[in-house]
Design a protein around this motif. Structure first.
Motif, PDB file in Angstrom:
ATOM      1  N   THR A   1       0.822  -1.214   0.000  1.00  0.00           N
ATOM      2  CA  THR A   1       0.000   0.000   0.000  1.00  0.00           C
ATOM      3  C   THR A   1       0.850   1.256   0.000  1.00  0.00           C
ATOM      4  OG1 THR A   1      -1.608  -1.239   1.272  1.00  0.00           O
ATOM      5  CG2 THR A   1      -1.918   1.118   1.180  1.00  0.00           C
ATOM      6  N   VAL A   2       1.853   1.291   0.897  1.00  0.00           N
ATOM      7  CA  VAL A   2       2.673   2.492   1.055  1.00  0.00           C
ATOM      8  C   VAL A   2       3.500   2.783  -0.182  1.00  0.00           C
ATOM      9  CG1 VAL A   2       4.614   3.446   2.329  1.00  0.00           C
ATOM     10  CG2 VAL A   2       2.747   2.361   3.550  1.00  0.00           C
ATOM     11  N   LEU A   3       4.093   1.728  -0.733  1.00  0.00           N
ATOM     12  CA  LEU A   3       5.008   1.939  -1.843  1.00  0.00           C
ATOM     13  C   LEU A   3       4.324   1.875  -3.196  1.00  0.00           C
ATOM     14  CD1 LEU A   3       7.993  -0.179  -0.527  1.00  0.00           C
ATOM     15  CD2 LEU A   3       7.578   2.260  -0.269  1.00  0.00           C
ATOM     16  N   GLY A   4       3.048   1.488  -3.214  1.00  0.00           N
ATOM     17  CA  GLY A   4       2.298   1.479  -4.465  1.00  0.00           C
ATOM     18  C   GLY A   4       2.750   0.413  -5.430  1.00  0.00           C
ATOM     19  N   ILE A   5       3.230  -0.742  -4.912  1.00  0.00           N
ATOM     20  CA  ILE A   5       3.642  -1.828  -5.794  1.00  0.00           C
ATOM     21  C   ILE A   5       2.428  -2.324  -6.555  1.00  0.00           C
ATOM     22  CG2 ILE A   5       4.587  -4.172  -5.853  1.00  0.00           C
ATOM     23  CD1 ILE A   5       6.153  -3.406  -3.343  1.00  0.00           C
ATOM     24  N   VAL A   6       2.565  -2.509  -7.853  1.00  0.00           N
ATOM     25  CA  VAL A   6       1.392  -2.778  -8.683  1.00  0.00           C
ATOM     26  C   VAL A   6       1.096  -4.251  -8.840  1.00  0.00           C
ATOM     27  CG1 VAL A   6       1.645  -0.657 -10.001  1.00  0.00           C
ATOM     28  CG2 VAL A   6       2.837  -2.711 -10.767  1.00  0.00           C
TER      29      VAL A   6
ATOM     30  N   GLU B   1       8.547   2.769   7.600  1.00  0.00           N
ATOM     31  CA  GLU B   1       8.516   3.944   8.482  1.00  0.00           C
ATOM     32  C   GLU B   1       9.110   5.174   7.790  1.00  0.00           C
ATOM     33  OE1 GLU B   1       7.084   4.332  11.411  1.00  0.00           O
ATOM     34  OE2 GLU B   1       6.320   2.282  11.173  1.00  0.00           O
ATOM     35  N   LEU B   2      10.192   4.977   7.010  1.00  0.00           N
ATOM     36  CA  LEU B   2      10.807   6.092   6.292  1.00  0.00           C
ATOM     37  C   LEU B   2       9.836   6.719   5.291  1.00  0.00           C
ATOM     38  CD1 LEU B   2      14.483   5.064   5.411  1.00  0.00           C
ATOM     39  CD2 LEU B   2      13.731   6.931   6.884  1.00  0.00           C
ATOM     40  N   VAL B   3       9.111   5.846   4.555  1.00  0.00           N
ATOM     41  CA  VAL B   3       8.170   6.340   3.549  1.00  0.00           C
ATOM     42  C   VAL B   3       7.048   7.127   4.228  1.00  0.00           C
ATOM     43  CG1 VAL B   3       6.483   5.657   1.798  1.00  0.00           C
ATOM     44  CG2 VAL B   3       8.726   4.548   1.874  1.00  0.00           C
ATOM     45  N   LYS B   4       6.540   6.581   5.349  1.00  0.00           N
ATOM     46  CA  LYS B   4       5.479   7.303   6.073  1.00  0.00           C
ATOM     47  C   LYS B   4       5.987   8.666   6.574  1.00  0.00           C
ATOM     48  CE  LYS B   4       4.183   4.054   9.003  1.00  0.00           C
ATOM     49  NZ  LYS B   4       3.400   3.474  10.118  1.00  0.00           N
ATOM     50  N   GLU B   5       7.217   8.675   7.085  1.00  0.00           N
ATOM     51  CA  GLU B   5       7.810   9.908   7.602  1.00  0.00           C
ATOM     52  C   GLU B   5       7.948  10.952   6.490  1.00  0.00           C
ATOM     53  OE1 GLU B   5      12.135  11.322   9.360  1.00  0.00           O
ATOM     54  OE2 GLU B   5      11.524   9.216   9.613  1.00  0.00           O
ATOM     55  N   ALA B   6       8.445  10.502   5.322  1.00  0.00           N
ATOM     56  CA  ALA B   6       8.621  11.421   4.194  1.00  0.00           C
ATOM     57  C   ALA B   6       7.283  11.918   3.672  1.00  0.00           C
ATOM     58  CB  ALA B   6       9.402  10.719   3.082  1.00  0.00           C
ATOM     59  N   ALA B   7       6.298  11.046   3.647  1.00  0.00           N
ATOM     60  CA  ALA B   7       4.977  11.428   3.134  1.00  0.00           C
ATOM     61  C   ALA B   7       4.351  12.514   4.003  1.00  0.00           C
ATOM     62  CB  ALA B   7       4.078  10.199   3.068  1.00  0.00           C
ATOM     63  N   LYS B   8       4.486  12.369   5.320  1.00  0.00           N
ATOM     64  CA  LYS B   8       3.905  13.364   6.233  1.00  0.00           C
ATOM     65  C   LYS B   8       4.532  14.742   6.044  1.00  0.00           C
ATOM     66  CE  LYS B   8       2.597  10.256  10.032  1.00  0.00           C
ATOM     67  NZ  LYS B   8       2.920   9.839  11.406  1.00  0.00           N
ATOM     68  N   GLU B   9       5.871  14.750   5.844  1.00  0.00           N
ATOM     69  CA  GLU B   9       6.588  16.027   5.816  1.00  0.00           C
ATOM     70  C   GLU B   9       6.641  16.656   4.437  1.00  0.00           C
ATOM     71  OE1 GLU B   9      10.810  17.885   7.430  1.00  0.00           O
ATOM     72  OE2 GLU B   9      10.266  15.798   7.838  1.00  0.00           O
TER      73      GLU B   9
ATOM     74  N   VAL C   1      -0.354   9.253   2.588  1.00  0.00           N
ATOM     75  CA  VAL C   1      -0.136   7.810   2.399  1.00  0.00           C
ATOM     76  C   VAL C   1      -1.156   7.025   3.214  1.00  0.00           C
ATOM     77  CG1 VAL C   1       1.519   5.933   2.656  1.00  0.00           C
ATOM     78  CG2 VAL C   1       2.296   8.223   2.061  1.00  0.00           C
ATOM     79  N   VAL C   2      -1.642   5.997   2.591  1.00  0.00           N
ATOM     80  CA  VAL C   2      -2.619   5.140   3.299  1.00  0.00           C
ATOM     81  C   VAL C   2      -1.917   4.432   4.442  1.00  0.00           C
ATOM     82  CG1 VAL C   2      -4.177   3.166   3.102  1.00  0.00           C
ATOM     83  CG2 VAL C   2      -3.943   4.782   1.203  1.00  0.00           C
ATOM     84  N   ASN C   3      -2.484   4.524   5.579  1.00  0.00           N
ATOM     85  CA  ASN C   3      -1.895   3.906   6.770  1.00  0.00           C
ATOM     86  C   ASN C   3      -2.597   2.576   7.052  1.00  0.00           C
ATOM     87  OD1 ASN C   3      -0.510   3.489   9.107  1.00  0.00           O
ATOM     88  ND2 ASN C   3      -1.923   4.667  10.358  1.00  0.00           N
ATOM     89  N   VAL C   4      -1.794   1.490   7.018  1.00  0.00           N
ATOM     90  CA  VAL C   4      -2.384   0.177   7.328  1.00  0.00           C
ATOM     91  C   VAL C   4      -2.499   0.067   8.840  1.00  0.00           C
ATOM     92  CG1 VAL C   4      -2.098  -2.306   7.162  1.00  0.00           C
ATOM     93  CG2 VAL C   4      -1.374  -0.837   5.285  1.00  0.00           C
ATOM     94  N   THR C   5      -3.693   0.062   9.323  1.00  0.00           N
ATOM     95  CA  THR C   5      -3.956   0.086  10.756  1.00  0.00           C
ATOM     96  C   THR C   5      -4.141  -1.310  11.315  1.00  0.00           C
ATOM     97  OG1 THR C   5      -6.306   0.230  10.361  1.00  0.00           O
ATOM     98  CG2 THR C   5      -5.116   2.306  10.496  1.00  0.00           C
ATOM     99  N   ARG C   6      -4.384  -1.308  12.639  1.00  0.00           N
ATOM    100  CA  ARG C   6      -4.649  -2.574  13.332  1.00  0.00           C
ATOM    101  C   ARG C   6      -5.873  -3.269  12.732  1.00  0.00           C
ATOM    102  NH1 ARG C   6      -2.828  -6.939  15.694  1.00  0.00           N
ATOM    103  NH2 ARG C   6      -4.448  -7.946  16.906  1.00  0.00           N
TER     104      ARG C   6
END
Length: 568
Positions: free
Chosen positions: A15-20, A109-117, A122-127
């Motif tokens: 989801t985060v990296l958009g792998i197709v 975690e790096l991708v999420k951090e970069a996306a926020k800033e 980015v879609v967050n995969v939750t519990r």
């Protein structure tokens, strides 16, 4: 739960990296990564490299500054991937897998951090996503369990058809609830899906308990019946063998009688074991697996009893066949001793040198009587070495006494006053001449018994080796279970167990070809392999049960080696 976290982690990356790639293919990769093999870790490395490349593309698209920390951290991760490959090459599969999973988490975690800033949301995969995955896994496992239980209801039907039908209805209802749970998940109604899955778990657990109880009770009943029949049969066999002991004692075949008494004692031990089984083990709640082992043990003991009876019935017949020749030998010796006693009445008329010869004959005949007694005992037990030793001694003594008799006859010179003594010497000579014929018959029959004993011993050794093979096969299954349960790499132990099985097959071949010395060499190699495997198991901490079973296998080997050495 560890597997579920890995599923969730890879879906997070998708989801985060958009792998197709399709989700099904990604999950297939995830499944390979949970197995501690080179192939599984290689798949993780491939996912890692793809993830790094995709993260770099995203950072570029979001215009992340080149001096930003995320670029530096991503480069560090990229460099660390080489360490995963190095660990694989060193055979440290578990460590390689752990490091790969850690790096995957760090990329996410790096991708999420970069996306926020810097960029897009980015879609967050939750519990919630993890819960969905866990529920789908549970549904698949429950469906498989229901299929197994439905098959088992066929056994229940033979015992109680009405109950079997009720159990089937419950299981079909449970399966329908699982279908509802799948629909709820597809509609993102997780709470309803959880509720349905919990209900199904309770239903399946209840059905499983009922089936286990019903089937176990039936098996228990059958085992009881088998054991009771075995007990009854063994008691009859013991009575029959005790009668044969009395017959042997009456025929003065004491050595064979003592050997038969030992066999009776062995059967009485088996009898007590079987009685204890019905009194203790089968009257408590035990699992079907334990019942199966009890059943196998019972059948094995009954087989042993059958072999014992067949052997001792044949042994008794052969020993009884020796009786006429044994009686003949004993009769000849008794006749010789009586002749000597009568000769002693005429000793006063003999010259001094003749008296000395008579004394020498008396001593030799005493030794001959002892040697014949040893031959009789050895012939009844089938000890070929003792039989041959006794035979040589008897032949030597017969020859020596014959020479002394001829010497005495020459001394007396056929004088009329010595006629009573000469008549007795003729009787002694005739008895001595008859001993070889009786001796040959006893030795011939004793060799038959010896050959029979060797055959029986070899049969028991081969059966023990077959039991050892089963034990090693069971160990291999135990190791595989431990691998799956504790996620350890026990390939080193599995390879050694396979080597053990090959050596056992080679031992069997050599024994069947009567090559005892080569079989002993192979068994010594097998013993060394068992010791080495035990050390590896301790190093890998595979558990006390494995080590205990290996120790039992080693003890069994030592006993078999000693048994073979005594035969060679």
């Amino acid at each position: 739960m560890m597997y579920l976290r890995m599923y969730a982690l890879l879906i997070l990356l998708v989801t985060v990296l958009g792998i197709v790639a399709p989700l099904a293919n990604t999950l297939a990769v995830a499944q390979t990564t949970i197995t501690p093999t080179n192939k599984g870790v290689d798949a993780l490395v491939m996912v890692l490299r793809n993830a790094v490349e995709r993260a770099q593309a995203l950072f570029t698209r979001w215009n992340v500054p080149s001096d930003a920390d995320v670029w530096e951290k991503l480069e560090e991760i990229n460099n660390t991937i080489a360490n995963v490959t190095s660990l694989v090459e060193e055979g440290k599969i578990d460590e390689a897998r752990s490091l790969a999973i850690k790096l995957l988490r760090e990329i996410a975690e790096l991708v999420k951090e970069a996306a926020k800033e810097y960029g897009e949301r980015v879609v967050n995969v939750t519990r919630e996503r993890e819960d969905i995955i866990e529920l789908r896994v549970k549904i698949r496992v429950l469906n498989n369990t229901i299929s197994v239980l439905l098959n088992l209801t066929v056994k229940v039907e033979k015992i109680n058809a009405t109950l079997a039908e009720e159990l089937r209805k419950t299981l079909e209802e449970a399966r329908a609830k699982l279908e509802e749970a799948v629909k709820a998940l597809n509609e993102s109604n997780i709470s309803l899906a959880e509720e349905l899955v919990d209900e199904v778990e309770d239903m399946v657990s209840e059905v499983k308990e009922i089936i286990n109880y019903v089937v176990s009770e039936k098996v228990k009943e059958e085992v009881h019946e088998r054991i009771e029949k075995a007990i009854e049969r063994i008691e009859k066999v013991i009575d029959m063998l005790e009668e044969k002991v009395e017959e042997l004692m009456e025929k003065n075949l004491t050595a064979a009688a003592e050997q038969l008494k030992k066999a009776i004692a062995r059967l009485q031990e088996v009898l007590e074991q079987l009685k204890n089984m019905t009194a203790e083990q089968l009257n408590v709640t035990i699992s079907p697996e334990v019942l199966a082992r009890v059943f196998i043990f019972t059948m094995r003991e009954v087989r042993v009893v059958k072999d014992e009876v067949e052997y001792h019935e044949e042994h008794y017949r052969k020993v009884v066949e020796i009786e006429p020749y044994v009686k003949g030998l004993i009769g000849l010796v008794d006749g010789l001793m009586r002749a000597l006693q009568q000769m002693s009445e005429h000793m006063r008329i003999l010259p001094e040198d003749a008296k000395q010869i008579v004394e020498d004959i008396t001593l030799k005949l005493g030794d001959l009587k002892t040697a014949i007694g040893e031959l009789v005992n050895a012939s009844q037990t089938g000890n070929e070495t003792l039989v041959e030793d006794a035979r040589e001694r008897i032949e030597e003594l017969v020859s020596s006494v014959t020479e002394l008799v001829d010497e005495l006859k020459d001394k007396l010179g056929g004088k009329p006053m010595f006629m009573p003594i000469l008549t007795l010497l003729a009787r002694i000579k005739e008895s001595l001449d008859n001993i070889p014929d009786y001796l040959e018959k006893v030795v011939e029959k004793a060799k038959e018994i010896s050959e029979e004993a060797k055959t029986k011993k070899m049969k028991r050794i081969l059966e023990s080796i077959e039991d050892m093979k089963e034990k090693v096969e069971d160990l291999a299954k135990m190791v595989k279970k431990i691998e799956r349960k504790h996620h350890v790499n026990a390939s080193e132990v599995k390879v050694r167990l396979e080597e053990m099985l090959k050596l056992i097959e080679q031992v069997k071949v050599q024994l069947k070809n009567n090559n005892t010395s080569e079989a002993i060499k192979l068994m010594l190699q097998l013993k060394q392999l068992v010791d080495e495997t035990g050390k590896v198991c301790i190093r890998l901490r595979l558990g006390k049960e494995i080590s205990t079973e290996l120790a039992k296998t080693r003890l069994m080997l030592e006993i078999l080696i000693r048994s073979l050495e005594s035969s060679s």
